[in-house]
Design a protein around this motif. Structure first.
Motif, PDB file in Angstrom:
ATOM      1  N   HIS A  52       0.839  -1.204   0.000  1.00 49.22           N
ATOM      2  CA  HIS A  52       0.000   0.000   0.000  1.00 49.22           C
ATOM      3  C   HIS A  52       0.873   1.253   0.000  1.00 49.22           C
ATOM      4  O   HIS A  52       0.544   2.244  -0.681  1.00 49.22           O
ATOM      5  CB  HIS A  52      -0.937   0.007   1.204  1.00 49.22           C
ATOM      6  CG  HIS A  52      -1.922   1.142   1.174  1.00 49.22           C
ATOM      7  ND1 HIS A  52      -2.918   1.227   0.219  1.00 49.22           N
ATOM      8  CD2 HIS A  52      -2.047   2.254   1.947  1.00 49.22           C
ATOM      9  CE1 HIS A  52      -3.619   2.335   0.413  1.00 49.22           C
ATOM     10  NE2 HIS A  52      -3.111   2.974   1.455  1.00 49.22           N
ATOM     11  N   GLU A  53       1.984   1.217   0.716  1.00 47.17           N
ATOM     12  CA  GLU A  53       2.907   2.356   0.696  1.00 47.17           C
ATOM     13  C   GLU A  53       3.426   2.595  -0.720  1.00 47.17           C
ATOM     14  O   GLU A  53       3.557   3.736  -1.164  1.00 47.17           O
ATOM     15  CB  GLU A  53       4.073   2.104   1.652  1.00 47.17           C
ATOM     16  CG  GLU A  53       3.704   2.221   3.131  1.00 47.17           C
ATOM     17  CD  GLU A  53       4.876   1.902   4.033  1.00 47.17           C
ATOM     18  OE1 GLU A  53       6.009   1.750   3.521  1.00 47.17           O
ATOM     19  OE2 GLU A  53       4.668   1.796   5.255  1.00 47.17           O
ATOM     20  N   MET A  54       3.736   1.497  -1.444  1.00 44.32           N
ATOM     21  CA  MET A  54       4.197   1.627  -2.819  1.00 44.32           C
ATOM     22  C   MET A  54       3.122   2.258  -3.690  1.00 44.32           C
ATOM     23  O   MET A  54       3.378   3.179  -4.478  1.00 44.32           O
ATOM     24  CB  MET A  54       4.586   0.264  -3.382  1.00 44.32           C
ATOM     25  CG  MET A  54       5.112   0.313  -4.812  1.00 44.32           C
ATOM     26  SD  MET A  54       5.345  -1.323  -5.561  1.00 44.32           S
ATOM     27  CE  MET A  54       3.660  -1.649  -6.139  1.00 44.32           C
ATOM     28  N   ARG A  55       1.884   1.788  -3.536  1.00 46.39           N
ATOM     29  CA  ARG A  55       0.791   2.312  -4.360  1.00 46.39           C
ATOM     30  C   ARG A  55       0.481   3.769  -4.015  1.00 46.39           C
ATOM     31  O   ARG A  55       0.188   4.580  -4.903  1.00 46.39           O
ATOM     32  CB  ARG A  55      -0.445   1.429  -4.186  1.00 46.39           C
ATOM     33  CG  ARG A  55      -0.276   0.063  -4.846  1.00 46.39           C
ATOM     34  CD  ARG A  55      -1.311  -0.926  -4.399  1.00 46.39           C
ATOM     35  NE  ARG A  55      -1.142  -2.211  -5.069  1.00 46.39           N
ATOM     36  CZ  ARG A  55      -1.612  -3.363  -4.619  1.00 46.39           C
ATOM     37  NH1 ARG A  55      -2.294  -3.396  -3.477  1.00 46.39           N
ATOM     38  NH2 ARG A  55      -1.423  -4.484  -5.281  1.00 46.39           N
ATOM     39  N   GLN A  56       0.543   4.109  -2.734  1.00 47.64           N
ATOM     40  CA  GLN A  56       0.362   5.513  -2.346  1.00 47.64           C
ATOM     41  C   GLN A  56       1.416   6.394  -3.012  1.00 47.64           C
ATOM     42  O   GLN A  56       1.110   7.491  -3.491  1.00 47.64           O
ATOM     43  CB  GLN A  56       0.488   5.659  -0.833  1.00 47.64           C
ATOM     44  CG  GLN A  56      -0.748   5.327  -0.039  1.00 47.64           C
ATOM     45  CD  GLN A  56      -0.514   5.578   1.440  1.00 47.64           C
ATOM     46  OE1 GLN A  56       0.433   5.052   2.035  1.00 47.64           O
ATOM     47  NE2 GLN A  56      -1.359   6.393   2.034  1.00 47.64           N
ATOM     48  N   ARG A  57       2.634   5.910  -3.028  1.00 50.59           N
ATOM     49  CA  ARG A  57       3.723   6.685  -3.619  1.00 50.59           C
ATOM     50  C   ARG A  57       3.480   6.904  -5.114  1.00 50.59           C
ATOM     51  O   ARG A  57       3.757   7.991  -5.652  1.00 50.59           O
ATOM     52  CB  ARG A  57       5.055   5.941  -3.395  1.00 50.59           C
ATOM     53  CG  ARG A  57       6.286   6.815  -3.568  1.00 50.59           C
ATOM     54  CD  ARG A  57       7.546   6.049  -3.271  1.00 50.59           C
ATOM     55  NE  ARG A  57       8.705   6.927  -3.340  1.00 50.59           N
ATOM     56  CZ  ARG A  57       9.965   6.500  -3.382  1.00 50.59           C
ATOM     57  NH1 ARG A  57      10.224   5.193  -3.326  1.00 50.59           N
ATOM     58  NH2 ARG A  57      10.966   7.353  -3.469  1.00 50.59           N
ATOM     59  N   ILE A  58       2.948   5.889  -5.778  1.00 51.28           N
ATOM     60  CA  ILE A  58       2.618   6.011  -7.196  1.00 51.28           C
ATOM     61  C   ILE A  58       1.480   7.006  -7.392  1.00 51.28           C
ATOM     62  O   ILE A  58       1.565   7.927  -8.215  1.00 51.28           O
ATOM     63  CB  ILE A  58       2.242   4.633  -7.779  1.00 51.28           C
ATOM     64  CG1 ILE A  58       3.459   3.710  -7.804  1.00 51.28           C
ATOM     65  CG2 ILE A  58       1.642   4.777  -9.176  1.00 51.28           C
ATOM     66  CD1 ILE A  58       3.127   2.255  -8.037  1.00 51.28           C
ATOM     67  N   ILE A  59       0.407   6.833  -6.620  1.00 51.78           N
ATOM     68  CA  ILE A  59      -0.779   7.682  -6.771  1.00 51.78           C
ATOM     69  C   ILE A  59      -0.452   9.149  -6.513  1.00 51.78           C
ATOM     70  O   ILE A  59      -0.975  10.047  -7.178  1.00 51.78           O
ATOM     71  CB  ILE A  59      -1.897   7.196  -5.831  1.00 51.78           C
ATOM     72  CG1 ILE A  59      -2.429   5.833  -6.301  1.00 51.78           C
ATOM     73  CG2 ILE A  59      -3.037   8.206  -5.738  1.00 51.78           C
ATOM     74  CD1 ILE A  59      -3.290   5.116  -5.279  1.00 51.78           C
ATOM     75  N   GLU A  60       0.437   9.406  -5.532  1.00 53.21           N
ATOM     76  CA  GLU A  60       0.762  10.786  -5.170  1.00 53.21           C
ATOM     77  C   GLU A  60       1.911  11.374  -5.983  1.00 53.21           C
ATOM     78  O   GLU A  60       2.193  12.569  -5.871  1.00 53.21           O
ATOM     79  CB  GLU A  60       1.110  10.852  -3.680  1.00 53.21           C
ATOM     80  CG  GLU A  60      -0.043  10.487  -2.757  1.00 53.21           C
ATOM     81  CD  GLU A  60      -1.277  11.349  -2.965  1.00 53.21           C
ATOM     82  OE1 GLU A  60      -1.124  12.553  -3.254  1.00 53.21           O
ATOM     83  OE2 GLU A  60      -2.396  10.819  -2.848  1.00 53.21           O
ATOM     84  N   SER A  83      -5.175   7.703   0.619  1.00 55.30           N
ATOM     85  CA  SER A  83      -4.024   8.340  -0.016  1.00 55.30           C
ATOM     86  C   SER A  83      -4.319   9.825  -0.088  1.00 55.30           C
ATOM     87  O   SER A  83      -5.435  10.228  -0.443  1.00 55.30           O
ATOM     88  CB  SER A  83      -3.792   7.773  -1.418  1.00 55.30           C
ATOM     89  OG  SER A  83      -2.570   8.252  -1.952  1.00 55.30           O
ATOM     90  N   GLY A  84      -3.357  10.630   0.297  1.00 50.65           N
ATOM     91  CA  GLY A  84      -3.564  12.076   0.277  1.00 50.65           C
ATOM     92  C   GLY A  84      -4.674  12.538   1.189  1.00 50.65           C
ATOM     93  O   GLY A  84      -5.333  13.548   0.923  1.00 50.65           O
ATOM     94  N   GLY A  85      -4.928  11.785   2.273  1.00 53.67           N
ATOM     95  CA  GLY A  85      -5.949  12.164   3.236  1.00 53.67           C
ATOM     96  C   GLY A  85      -7.364  11.831   2.818  1.00 53.67           C
ATOM     97  O   GLY A  85      -8.318  12.228   3.493  1.00 53.67           O
ATOM     98  N   LYS A  86      -7.542  11.095   1.729  1.00 50.75           N
ATOM     99  CA  LYS A  86      -8.870  10.701   1.258  1.00 50.75           C
ATOM    100  C   LYS A  86      -8.868   9.206   0.971  1.00 50.75           C
ATOM    101  O   LYS A  86      -7.807   8.574   0.914  1.00 50.75           O
ATOM    102  CB  LYS A  86      -9.229  11.460  -0.032  1.00 50.75           C
ATOM    103  CG  LYS A  86      -9.340  12.975   0.139  1.00 50.75           C
ATOM    104  CD  LYS A  86      -9.707  13.617  -1.180  1.00 50.75           C
ATOM    105  CE  LYS A  86     -10.009  15.109  -1.015  1.00 50.75           C
ATOM    106  NZ  LYS A  86      -8.816  15.859  -0.640  1.00 50.75           N
ATOM    107  N   PRO A  89     -10.171   5.638  -3.892  1.00 47.84           N
ATOM    108  CA  PRO A  89     -10.990   5.985  -5.061  1.00 47.84           C
ATOM    109  C   PRO A  89     -11.272   7.480  -5.179  1.00 47.84           C
ATOM    110  O   PRO A  89     -11.232   8.038  -6.285  1.00 47.84           O
ATOM    111  CB  PRO A  89     -12.281   5.186  -4.831  1.00 47.84           C
ATOM    112  CG  PRO A  89     -11.858   4.018  -4.008  1.00 47.84           C
ATOM    113  CD  PRO A  89     -10.809   4.575  -3.092  1.00 47.84           C
ATOM    114  N   ALA A  90     -11.543   8.142  -4.049  1.00 46.24           N
ATOM    115  CA  ALA A  90     -11.813   9.578  -4.084  1.00 46.24           C
ATOM    116  C   ALA A  90     -10.574  10.359  -4.512  1.00 46.24           C
ATOM    117  O   ALA A  90     -10.672  11.329  -5.269  1.00 46.24           O
ATOM    118  CB  ALA A  90     -12.301  10.057  -2.726  1.00 46.24           C
ATOM    119  N   ARG A  91      -9.411   9.946  -4.033  1.00 42.63           N
ATOM    120  CA  ARG A  91      -8.168  10.621  -4.385  1.00 42.63           C
ATOM    121  C   ARG A  91      -7.859  10.451  -5.875  1.00 42.63           C
ATOM    122  O   ARG A  91      -7.441  11.409  -6.549  1.00 42.63           O
ATOM    123  CB  ARG A  91      -7.016  10.085  -3.533  1.00 42.63           C
ATOM    124  CG  ARG A  91      -5.662  10.720  -3.828  1.00 42.63           C
ATOM    125  CD  ARG A  91      -5.661  12.209  -3.614  1.00 42.63           C
ATOM    126  NE  ARG A  91      -4.314  12.765  -3.751  1.00 42.63           N
ATOM    127  CZ  ARG A  91      -4.051  13.992  -4.175  1.00 42.63           C
ATOM    128  NH1 ARG A  91      -5.044  14.810  -4.485  1.00 42.63           N
ATOM    129  NH2 ARG A  91      -2.808  14.415  -4.274  1.00 42.63           N
TER     130      ARG A  91
END
Length: 295
Positions: A52-60, A83-86, A89-91
């Motif tokens: 999830h940390e990897m995916r957050q890094r990609i998304i952000e 991710s990004g406080g949301k 899907p919303a992010r």
């Protein structure tokens, strides 16, 4: 984005769909590719936390929201994360990226040259939760390993049967009957697959649409009739084990087909990269895959 805005983004967007949906069985391999060894996590919770940390890094990453990625396929645990406080899907929607959810439960043993999906009695409940979180569609994968007409017919029948369940839940399904790119009879089998897919489309109501995620065909342009079909929202390609260069080269031979790559997108990303290097590496892959998708 509203649901109809998401539909338009997928139907007409000049970009590709990122596949961020590695599940339990494929997560350790994905983490190793990212530079995380098996001894760096202990148990499923830590493993899923790291992915999830990897995916957050990609998304952000700045480049992920530059408009070239029009959709992203999520694993269920990722959909439920933030991710990004949301919510994820919303992010994604905030960044102009349409969220999809992987809903299959894995594969059965091979029979008649195919691997069907395992039964999925909880599909409607999963779709209801996804819709609640603002997800637009789903993805489910089965596999074809040889040009066995009986097996291919059953594979496609199962995909459409579950696809109708998803449509009835108010989401748009990505049907993914992947053809093994190493199969010696792939050219013959993909023609059988095409006929079965068109037959499946004939069973849908005129107001229903699906998305197909298919291996890049051996015969360039084979799926052009699917791309133009009124019951097909989009035809996307999986990388199927090709490297990024190979997948993009093959995809560019198929106008109208866009990418939905996992390995082809993520293969050069590493946990050890600083944020600038990470974004630069991801940006290079996005640019290359985008160019192949809009050729």
């Amino acid at each position: 984005m509203t649901f109809e805005e998401m539909r338009d983004r997928i139907a007409n967007g000049q970009g590709f769909i990122a596949a961020l949906d590695q599940s339990g069985g494929s997560t350790p391999k994905a983490l190793r590719g990212y530079g995380v060894e098996d001894n760096e996590w202990n148990g499923d919770d830590e493993m899923f936390g790291m992915i999830h940390e990897m995916r957050q890094r990609i998304i952000e990453a700045p480049c992920f929201g530059n408009g070239k990625v029009i959709g992203a396929i999520l694993f269920e645990k990722t959909m439920e994360g933030e991710s990004g406080g949301k919510s994820v899907p919303a992010r994604l929607a905030e960044r102009g990226i349409v969220p999809f959810l992987k809903v299959d439960k894995g594969l059965e043993e091979e029979r008649d040259g195919v691997q069907l999906m395992k039964p999925n009695p909880g599909l409607e409940a999963m779709c209801a939760r996804a819709k609640e979180l603002g997800v637009f569609g789903t993805k489910m994968r089965s596999v074809i390993k040889s040009a066995n007409p009986k097996g291919i017919r059953e594979n496609v029948r199962q995909q459409f049967a579950d696809g109708v369940r998803i449509l009835s839940s108010g989401l748009v399904p990505i049907l993914e009957p992947e053809y093994d790119i190493t199969a010696a009879d792939r050219a013959e089998g993909e023609k059988i697959l095409l006929d079965e897919l068109i037959a499946g489309l004939d069973t849908l109501h005129d107001d229903q649409q699906v998305i197909f995620k298919l291996s890049i065909p051996k015969e360039a342009g084979l799926y052009s009739d699917l791309i133009k079909h009124p019951k097909v929202l989009r035809v996307v390609a999986l990388s199927g084990g090709y490297s990024t260069d190979e997948a993009c080269s093959e995809l560019a031979k198929n106008p109208g087909m866009i990418a939905s790559f996992s390995r082809g997108l993520l293969q050069d990303l590493r946990k050890q990269q600083d944020d600038g290097e990470f974004d630069g590496t991801l940006s290079g892959a996005i640019d290359q895959i985008h160019a192949a998708s809009v050729t």
